[in-house]
Design an enzyme around this catalytic site. Sequence first.
Site, PDB file in Angstrom:
ATOM      1  CE  LYS A  13     -52.759  24.819  44.578  1.00 60.19           C
ATOM      2  NZ  LYS A  13     -52.183  23.596  43.458  1.00 60.19           N
ATOM      3  NE  ARG A  88     -55.977  25.340  39.556  1.00 63.59           N
ATOM      4  CZ  ARG A  88     -56.202  24.957  40.468  1.00 63.59           C
ATOM      5  NH1 ARG A  88     -56.300  25.876  41.746  1.00 63.59           N
ATOM      6  NH2 ARG A  88     -55.883  23.710  40.704  1.00 63.59           N
ATOM      7  NE  ARG A 123     -54.844  15.492  46.164  1.00 65.63           N
ATOM      8  CZ  ARG A 123     -54.665  16.518  45.605  1.00 65.63           C
ATOM      9  NH1 ARG A 123     -53.939  17.340  46.432  1.00 65.63           N
ATOM     10  NH2 ARG A 123     -55.172  17.094  44.680  1.00 65.63           N
ATOM     11  NE  ARG A 156     -59.688  16.900  44.851  1.00 64.23           N
ATOM     12  CZ  ARG A 156     -58.991  17.773  44.686  1.00 64.23           C
ATOM     13  NH1 ARG A 156     -58.327  18.459  45.833  1.00 64.23           N
ATOM     14  NH2 ARG A 156     -58.340  18.426  43.660  1.00 64.23           N
ATOM     15  NE  ARG A 167     -56.633  18.283  39.585  1.00 68.78           N
ATOM     16  CZ  ARG A 167     -56.543  17.472  40.656  1.00 68.78           C
ATOM     17  NH1 ARG A 167     -56.706  16.152  40.693  1.00 68.78           N
ATOM     18  NH2 ARG A 167     -56.173  18.082  41.953  1.00 68.78           N
TER      19      ARG A 167
HETATM   20  P1  ADP Z   1     -55.438  20.919  42.819  1.00 69.19           P
HETATM   21  O1  ADP Z   1     -54.573  22.364  43.013  1.00 69.19           O
HETATM   22  O2  ADP Z   1     -54.874  19.800  43.516  1.00 69.19           O
HETATM   23  O3  ADP Z   1     -55.706  20.880  41.376  1.00 69.19           O
HETATM   24  P2  ADP Z   1     -57.707  22.483  43.823  1.00 69.19           P
HETATM   25  O4  ADP Z   1     -58.818  21.803  44.771  1.00 69.19           O
HETATM   26  O5  ADP Z   1     -57.052  23.580  43.964  1.00 69.19           O
HETATM   27  O6  ADP Z   1     -56.834  21.259  43.456  1.00 69.19           O
HETATM   28  O7  ADP Z   1     -58.712  22.585  42.423  1.00 69.19           O
HETATM   29  C1  ADP Z   1     -59.712  21.582  41.914  1.00 69.19           C
HETATM   30  C2  ADP Z   1     -60.272  21.932  40.575  1.00 69.19           C
HETATM   31  O8  ADP Z   1     -61.127  22.912  40.912  1.00 69.19           O
HETATM   32  C3  ADP Z   1     -59.302  22.360  39.290  1.00 69.19           C
HETATM   33  O9  ADP Z   1     -58.841  21.342  38.649  1.00 69.19           O
HETATM   34  C4  ADP Z   1     -60.306  23.315  38.583  1.00 69.19           C
HETATM   35  O10 ADP Z   1     -61.104  22.661  37.853  1.00 69.19           O
HETATM   36  C5  ADP Z   1     -61.051  24.047  39.897  1.00 69.19           C
HETATM   37  N1  ADP Z   1     -60.434  25.250  40.242  1.00 69.19           N
HETATM   38  C6  ADP Z   1     -59.979  25.385  41.425  1.00 69.19           C
HETATM   39  N2  ADP Z   1     -59.461  26.835  41.302  1.00 69.19           N
HETATM   40  C7  ADP Z   1     -59.740  27.261  40.185  1.00 69.19           C
HETATM   41  C8  ADP Z   1     -59.382  28.620  39.625  1.00 69.19           C
HETATM   42  N3  ADP Z   1     -58.727  29.559  40.411  1.00 69.19           N
HETATM   43  N4  ADP Z   1     -59.757  28.901  38.358  1.00 69.19           N
HETATM   44  C9  ADP Z   1     -60.532  27.907  37.501  1.00 69.19           C
HETATM   45  N5  ADP Z   1     -60.743  26.746  38.219  1.00 69.19           N
HETATM   46  C10 ADP Z   1     -60.311  26.366  39.368  1.00 69.19           C
END
Ligand code: ADP
Length: 213
Positions: A13, A88, A123, A156, A167
Amino acid sequence: MNLILMGAPGAGKGTQAEKIAAQYQIPAVSTGEILRGAISAGTELGKTAKSYMDAGQLVPDDIVIGIVKEHLGSDACRNGFILDGFPRSIPQAQALEDLGVKIDVVLSIEVDDSIIVERMSGRRVCPSCGASYHTAYIPPKTADICDKCGTGLIIRKDDKPETVLNRLHTYHAQTEPLKAFYAERGLLRTVVGQEKVEDTTALVFAALQTERT
Ligand code: ADP
Ligand code: ZN
């Protein structure tokens, strides 16, 4: 264009959001990036978010909804935006609707769990500008150095194997139901993530073009 980008963690994404942002000249709003920024800055928000993120769980809805509300109201998002990583969960999508935010397309990048796990192990991210790389698929020009800003790349904390599995579980349980939510509203487009970034980008652009005609 107001776009939501969906997909499992590691589906690409963030990488595709950068391509779309450049092509359409609209900003990508990544809740993950914003939360990581808050963690590095050591704010209260960051302290709260960190424990959830390190465990591979979602940060509470009210927190991320507040963040998104603030960003979408900014001038930069006037001509459109890409939401990367939001909504999400169903309550988050509902909140977006209740705010009256109009969405044109929801694009989901589909990648099998087994491929995700393999990808995440390679990554690397830039802690300074947020650019993402992969040791095998998207290597930086100089090993472990960000092409864009010269900062040393890092792994990360939530890319550790056991967190990756959490996740993925969170994604299937809480985020994937959004596909039906947006399909009902006639907004969902899906693209199968390819091995090469540029192949996925071509499919992404094609899907967005179809939507606009
Ligand atoms: P990825 O899509 O690879 O998991 P992100 O950078 O989008 O990575 O998200 C990393 C973490 O940030 C998620 O695992 C979650 O804990 C938190 N997070 C990000 N966006 C949201 C959201 N919209 N709602 C709740 N938690 C979020
Ligand atoms: Zn950088």
